[in-house]
Write a protein that holds these residues in place. Structure first.
Motif, PDB file in Angstrom:
ATOM      1  N   SER A 321      20.672  28.589  44.273  1.00 25.88           N
ATOM      2  CA  SER A 321      22.119  28.471  44.116  1.00 25.88           C
ATOM      3  C   SER A 321      22.836  28.987  45.349  1.00 25.88           C
ATOM      4  O   SER A 321      22.384  29.944  45.984  1.00 25.88           O
ATOM      5  N   PRO A 322      23.985  28.387  45.707  1.00 26.13           N
ATOM      6  CA  PRO A 322      24.796  28.953  46.793  1.00 26.13           C
ATOM      7  C   PRO A 322      25.449  30.239  46.319  1.00 26.13           C
ATOM      8  O   PRO A 322      25.598  30.464  45.113  1.00 26.13           O
ATOM      9  N   PRO A 323      25.853  31.120  47.238  1.00 25.56           N
ATOM     10  CA  PRO A 323      26.536  32.361  46.851  1.00 25.56           C
ATOM     11  C   PRO A 323      27.831  32.050  46.117  1.00 25.56           C
ATOM     12  O   PRO A 323      28.636  31.243  46.571  1.00 25.56           O
ATOM     13  N   ILE A 324      28.028  32.695  44.976  1.00 23.13           N
ATOM     14  CA  ILE A 324      29.199  32.416  44.156  1.00 23.13           C
ATOM     15  C   ILE A 324      29.602  33.689  43.425  1.00 23.13           C
ATOM     16  O   ILE A 324      28.759  34.534  43.111  1.00 23.13           O
ATOM     17  N   ALA A 325      30.907  33.859  43.185  1.00 20.55           N
ATOM     18  CA  ALA A 325      31.423  35.076  42.546  1.00 20.55           C
ATOM     19  C   ALA A 325      32.243  34.716  41.313  1.00 20.55           C
ATOM     20  O   ALA A 325      32.968  33.715  41.308  1.00 20.55           O
ATOM     21  N   PHE A 326      32.113  35.557  40.268  1.00 19.20           N
ATOM     22  CA  PHE A 326      32.859  35.359  39.034  1.00 19.20           C
ATOM     23  C   PHE A 326      33.630  36.641  38.699  1.00 19.20           C
ATOM     24  O   PHE A 326      33.049  37.730  38.682  1.00 19.20           O
ATOM     25  N   PRO A 327      34.910  36.550  38.411  1.00 19.51           N
ATOM     26  CA  PRO A 327      35.646  37.740  37.953  1.00 19.51           C
ATOM     27  C   PRO A 327      35.207  38.091  36.535  1.00 19.51           C
ATOM     28  O   PRO A 327      34.951  37.202  35.712  1.00 19.51           O
ATOM     29  N   PHE A 328      35.100  39.386  36.256  1.00 20.11           N
ATOM     30  CA  PHE A 328      34.676  39.780  34.916  1.00 20.11           C
ATOM     31  C   PHE A 328      35.416  41.034  34.475  1.00 20.11           C
ATOM     32  O   PHE A 328      36.039  41.734  35.269  1.00 20.11           O
ATOM     33  N   THR A 329      35.305  41.281  33.198  1.00 21.32           N
ATOM     34  CA  THR A 329      35.859  42.498  32.629  1.00 21.32           C
ATOM     35  C   THR A 329      34.841  43.067  31.650  1.00 21.32           C
ATOM     36  O   THR A 329      33.878  42.393  31.282  1.00 21.32           O
ATOM     37  N   ILE A 330      35.031  44.323  31.255  1.00 21.27           N
ATOM     38  CA  ILE A 330      34.146  44.955  30.290  1.00 21.27           C
ATOM     39  C   ILE A 330      34.951  45.295  29.046  1.00 21.27           C
ATOM     40  O   ILE A 330      35.986  45.961  29.124  1.00 21.27           O
TER      41      ILE A 330
END
Length: 364
Positions: A321-330
């Protein structure tokens, strides 16, 4: 390369000469040039060249096409499998979830959510197959004593209510998570040696080490030792993952990057200057604590970071996979992605670890 010459179908005359000179394996024969073999065996160039060609054909691996390698990878993944994280966007990027048989690393600052991620994975691995789990035991090596039994039950009850409300299911799943708490690198080493047999005997489907860096820092402090202390551990854990075909997840801490590390080459000076102009409170010089030797052993690297008060989970290293970012919360149910689309990363975004404008919440 340890193939015996006697098993290669060489002409009897030349095979006898090799044997008389005590050259018995392909490695021994191919480590010499044709002219050295002529002198040693006292035979002509044509006979030597013919023998070397035959030995090379059998002993050396044949060429492979990209198509055949792709077919092998698909077959391996089909028989290997993944542990779904139930984070839709991340699972899609990972082609199914945390892969079996390789080392997956979670790296990030303290309090960012690494242990939260590991606790949720542990629940999912212990989940019955009918509900999408692996129906197995988990070995959780809790080096920093951060695992919370109360929090695990809370995550399960909030994220898997249809399962945890079944009488006795919460106790059964919690009973499948086996916790070890080594207090030193030596105890961690002993724990790893002991669990090798347990993995096969007790249907273990996930190994978590949280965190490897903490075990090293207890023995060596924050200063890196002159020789890498994890040589044996790197080899052992990779071998364990490959032989058992289970997902192995290891957390790693971060440390400040020195100027020498940041500017090993002249072309890096410009990026260093740009980084130094970052706004106050922005730390762009964090790197994974265990260094380059460890990084090479990792197949999947997930970076958990924060900037402008928002957490991100970043797929920084993956062969698929290419580098990818996802915003998250807890939340009370664990880690949740804010969207499943993600944002593809480029340039220095891939390797940097950011920690800006972030305050810990109640979920530690």
């Amino acid at each position: 390369m340890e193939t015996k010459l006697k098993d290669m179908g060489l002409p009897k005359s030349i095979a006898n000469v090799f044997a008389a000179r005590n050259i018995t394996t392909a490695k021994e024969a191919l480590s010499l040039t044709e002219f050295e073999l002529m002198q040693l065996l006292d035979v002509g160039l044509a006979d030597v060249a013919s023998a070397v060609a035959r030995i090379s054909e059998i002993a050396c691996p044949p060429y492979q096409t990209v198509l055949s390698l792709l077919e092998q990878r698909i077959q391996k993944e089909t028989h290997g499998g993944h542990l779904p994280t139930r984070l839709k966007g991340l699972d899609k990027a990972l082609c199914g979830g945390i892969p079996f048989g390789v080392l997956t690393e979670l790296v990030g600052p303290a309090g960012i959510g690494k242990t939260q991620f590991c606790m949720k994975l542990s629940l999912l691995a212990s989940l019955p197959e009918a509900y999408g789990g692996l129906n197995g035991r988990v070995i959780y090596i809790d080096v920093e004593s951060k695992l919370s039994s109360r929090r695990i039950i809370e995550i399960g009850a909030e994220s898997l209510p249809e399962i945890f409300h079944i009488k006795g299911m919460a106790q059964e799943m919690a009973g499948r998570i086996l916790v070890l708490r080594p207090s030193s690198l030596l105890e961690l080493t002993e724990s790893l040696q002991q669990i090798k047999v347990s993995i096969f005997q007790h249907q273990v489907k996930l190994l978590v080490i949280d965190s490897m860096a903490a075990a090293v820092s207890r023995d060596y402090g924050h200063a890196a030792p002159r020789q890498h202390p994890l040589g044996w551990h790197i080899s052992f854990i990779k071998s364990l993952a490959e032989s058992s075909r289970i997902p192995v997840v290891v957390t790693n801490q971060v440390r400040s990057q020195s100027r020498d590390e940041a500017c090993q080459y002249a072309f890096q000076e410009q990026s260093k200057r740009k980084a130094s102009e970052a706004p106050a409170g922005y730390d762009s010089h964090l790197v994974a604590a265990l260094g380059i030797h460890w990084a090479h052993a990792v197949t999947i690297r997930l970076v958990l970071e924060a900037k402008s008060g928002q957490r991100f989970i970043k797929l920084a290293k993956s062969p698929i996979s290419p580098p990818i970012a996802f915003p998250f919360t807890i939340t009370s149910s664990g880690i949740s992605l804010l969207n499943d689309d993600g944002q593809e990363l480029k340039g220095t975004e891939i390797s940097t670890i950011q920690y800006q404008g972030f305050h810990k919440d109640i979920f530690l």
